[in-house]
Design a protein around this motif. Sequence first.
Motif, PDB file in Angstrom:
ATOM      1  N   MET A  67      -7.443  -3.843   2.844  1.00 19.63           N
ATOM      2  CA  MET A  67      -7.201  -3.100   4.070  1.00 19.63           C
ATOM      3  C   MET A  67      -8.497  -2.731   4.782  1.00 19.63           C
ATOM      4  O   MET A  67      -8.608  -2.818   6.002  1.00 19.63           O
ATOM      5  N   GLU A  72       2.597   0.337   8.712  1.00 19.92           N
ATOM      6  CA  GLU A  72       3.157   0.697   7.403  1.00 19.92           C
ATOM      7  C   GLU A  72       4.380   1.597   7.559  1.00 19.92           C
ATOM      8  O   GLU A  72       5.368   1.452   6.827  1.00 19.92           O
ATOM      9  N   HIS A  82       9.293   1.271  -0.250  1.00 21.90           N
ATOM     10  CA  HIS A  82       7.998   1.470   0.394  1.00 21.90           C
ATOM     11  C   HIS A  82       7.561   2.916   0.194  1.00 21.90           C
ATOM     12  O   HIS A  82       8.372   3.838   0.245  1.00 21.90           O
ATOM     13  N   GLU A  83       6.270   3.108  -0.024  1.00 24.06           N
ATOM     14  CA  GLU A  83       5.765   4.454  -0.307  1.00 24.06           C
ATOM     15  C   GLU A  83       5.887   5.411   0.875  1.00 24.06           C
ATOM     16  O   GLU A  83       5.825   6.632   0.692  1.00 24.06           O
ATOM     17  N   GLY A  91       0.633   7.037   0.447  1.00 21.30           N
ATOM     18  CA  GLY A  91       0.894   5.836  -0.329  1.00 21.30           C
ATOM     19  C   GLY A  91      -0.133   5.712  -1.435  1.00 21.30           C
ATOM     20  O   GLY A  91      -1.322   5.483  -1.162  1.00 21.30           O
ATOM     21  N   THR A 118      -0.442   3.402  -3.889  1.00 20.21           N
ATOM     22  CA  THR A 118      -1.018   2.061  -4.019  1.00 20.21           C
ATOM     23  C   THR A 118      -1.682   1.609  -2.726  1.00 20.21           C
ATOM     24  O   THR A 118      -2.640   0.843  -2.752  1.00 20.21           O
ATOM     25  N   LEU A 119      -1.186   2.108  -1.600  1.00 20.86           N
ATOM     26  CA  LEU A 119      -1.814   1.787  -0.318  1.00 20.86           C
ATOM     27  C   LEU A 119      -3.167   2.477  -0.168  1.00 20.86           C
ATOM     28  O   LEU A 119      -4.000   2.042   0.634  1.00 20.86           O
ATOM     29  N   CYS A 122      -8.039   6.637   4.808  1.00 23.49           N
ATOM     30  CA  CYS A 122      -7.987   5.439   3.983  1.00 23.49           C
ATOM     31  C   CYS A 122      -9.001   5.613   2.855  1.00 23.49           C
ATOM     32  O   CYS A 122     -10.204   5.758   3.104  1.00 23.49           O
TER      33      CYS A 122
END
Length: 200
Positions: free
Chosen positions: A1, A18, A28-29, A86, A88-89, A175
Amino acid sequence: MIEKISKPDDLFTIALEEIAKATGAAKHEFHTFTLGTVNRGFPQLRTVVLRKFEPESVNILFHTDIRSEKINHLQECSQVSLLFYGYTLRLQVSFNGIAGIEKDPELTQYQFENSSADAQKCYAYGTQPSSIIHSKTKEELQPDIQLPLSANQLLTAKENFVVVRIVPDKCDILCLHYSGHIRVRANRTPEGWVSEFITA
């Protein structure tokens, strides 16, 4: 990402993409998010399910019972905060905005009719959310409410069902990355959303 991010708008776009993916993906988270309301000056938090996302307007919708405490909170103070995370995101997205009951009856009807039968059943009970009960569950109180719902039960469910529309005006995106966290703040303006990098 992280390799896709060269300017603030890139991370804002990723966050919205997302959220859009999560609308129809239960695993999905971002399919659930934390909703913060205000009740008599105190913050109240709960998890709700993302039911619809309108990317053009950046509006977020969820379903609830019109008798629920969160509706009372929104009538007292329409300002809300949202938090998506998220694991894992490695992505956290928060919004501030204004929330209220959806005014379009056709959209509300569509959302109800496209909910699962089990979801519709949740709104058919006579006991309103947060009531004190003398059994473990509302299902024990009204064992007659079974699928398929009767015509009267379905009518009750429709009357209790509402869509809440959230119109965000601020967004904060984080992020996470071992090389350095990237954070962007975005604000809605008359010309559209304006984003900028800020320190994480």
